[in-house]
Design a protein around this motif. Sequence first.
Motif, PDB file in Angstrom:
ATOM      1  N   THR A 108       3.647  33.275  -6.281  1.00  0.00           N
ATOM      2  CA  THR A 108       4.632  32.206  -6.351  1.00  0.00           C
ATOM      3  C   THR A 108       4.343  31.169  -5.278  1.00  0.00           C
ATOM      4  N   LEU A 109       4.176  29.931  -5.721  1.00  0.00           N
ATOM      5  CA  LEU A 109       3.985  28.801  -4.820  1.00  0.00           C
ATOM      6  C   LEU A 109       5.296  28.057  -4.654  1.00  0.00           C
ATOM      7  N   SER A 110       5.647  27.725  -3.428  1.00  0.00           N
ATOM      8  CA  SER A 110       6.802  26.860  -3.185  1.00  0.00           C
ATOM      9  C   SER A 110       6.619  26.174  -1.844  1.00  0.00           C
ATOM     10  N   PHE A 111       7.155  24.986  -1.740  1.00  0.00           N
ATOM     11  CA  PHE A 111       7.034  24.209  -0.518  1.00  0.00           C
ATOM     12  C   PHE A 111       8.415  23.945   0.066  1.00  0.00           C
ATOM     13  N   SER A 112       8.960  24.976   0.700  1.00  0.00           N
ATOM     14  CA  SER A 112      10.226  24.851   1.423  1.00  0.00           C
ATOM     15  C   SER A 112       9.969  24.082   2.716  1.00  0.00           C
ATOM     16  N   ILE A 113      11.014  23.807   3.455  1.00  0.00           N
ATOM     17  CA  ILE A 113      10.859  23.157   4.753  1.00  0.00           C
ATOM     18  C   ILE A 113       9.944  23.994   5.646  1.00  0.00           C
ATOM     19  N   VAL A 160      -7.165  21.889   0.158  1.00  0.00           N
ATOM     20  CA  VAL A 160      -6.619  22.615  -0.994  1.00  0.00           C
ATOM     21  C   VAL A 160      -6.280  24.045  -0.581  1.00  0.00           C
ATOM     22  N   ARG A 161      -7.180  24.677   0.123  1.00  0.00           N
ATOM     23  CA  ARG A 161      -6.948  26.052   0.573  1.00  0.00           C
ATOM     24  C   ARG A 161      -5.721  26.120   1.482  1.00  0.00           C
ATOM     25  N   SER A 162      -5.574  25.167   2.382  1.00  0.00           N
ATOM     26  CA  SER A 162      -4.409  25.142   3.278  1.00  0.00           C
ATOM     27  C   SER A 162      -3.125  24.888   2.506  1.00  0.00           C
ATOM     28  N   LEU A 163      -3.179  24.018   1.508  1.00  0.00           N
ATOM     29  CA  LEU A 163      -2.005  23.760   0.667  1.00  0.00           C
ATOM     30  C   LEU A 163      -1.557  25.035  -0.043  1.00  0.00           C
ATOM     31  N   VAL A 164      -2.508  25.733  -0.643  1.00  0.00           N
ATOM     32  CA  VAL A 164      -2.168  26.976  -1.340  1.00  0.00           C
ATOM     33  C   VAL A 164      -1.621  27.990  -0.344  1.00  0.00           C
ATOM     34  N   TRP A 165      -2.279  28.128   0.791  1.00  0.00           N
ATOM     35  CA  TRP A 165      -1.830  29.079   1.824  1.00  0.00           C
ATOM     36  C   TRP A 165      -0.382  28.788   2.228  1.00  0.00           C
ATOM     37  N   ALA A 166      -0.084  27.530   2.527  1.00  0.00           N
ATOM     38  CA  ALA A 166       1.279  27.184   2.943  1.00  0.00           C
ATOM     39  C   ALA A 166       2.274  27.424   1.812  1.00  0.00           C
ATOM     40  N   GLY A 167       1.868  27.085   0.584  1.00  0.00           N
ATOM     41  CA  GLY A 167       2.751  27.280  -0.569  1.00  0.00           C
ATOM     42  C   GLY A 167       3.048  28.738  -0.869  1.00  0.00           C
ATOM     43  N   LEU A 168       2.207  29.633  -0.396  1.00  0.00           N
ATOM     44  CA  LEU A 168       2.419  31.064  -0.612  1.00  0.00           C
ATOM     45  C   LEU A 168       3.283  31.711   0.473  1.00  0.00           C
TER      46      LEU A 168
END
Length: 117
Positions: free
Chosen positions: A19-24, A56-64
């Motif tokens: 699950t990917l999500s970008f909370s605060i 891209v890798r950092s975006l996915v990492w943060a989103g996880l």
Amino acid sequence: MANPLRGSVPLQVGDRAFTLSFSINALCELESELDQPVASIIKTIQTPEALRLSTVRSLVWAGLQDHHAGISLVEVGLMISEAGLQPTIAKVGEAFRLAFPQAEAARGKANPRRAKG
């Protein structure tokens, strides 16, 4: 489980669902990881020729991080390789848009051609 009403989207990696999500909190982690403010990250995302694989890798990492805390950047790189780069970027974009619903709504109002219906 991914819930688009809460800003989360599924990322299928082989037979596993993430699950990917970008909370605060996730966005703060992303800012720290990339050493950039969110506004700069958004500009980078919107400029595909400037988008680095490490970003891209950092975006996915943060989103996880909200649902899969403790996953490493190396593990995320392997996940992207298995899931495919383009499908992963599409899911990150979807999750990122869901993190900023007011901006999407404002953009739709600013351009009446998009609001046809």
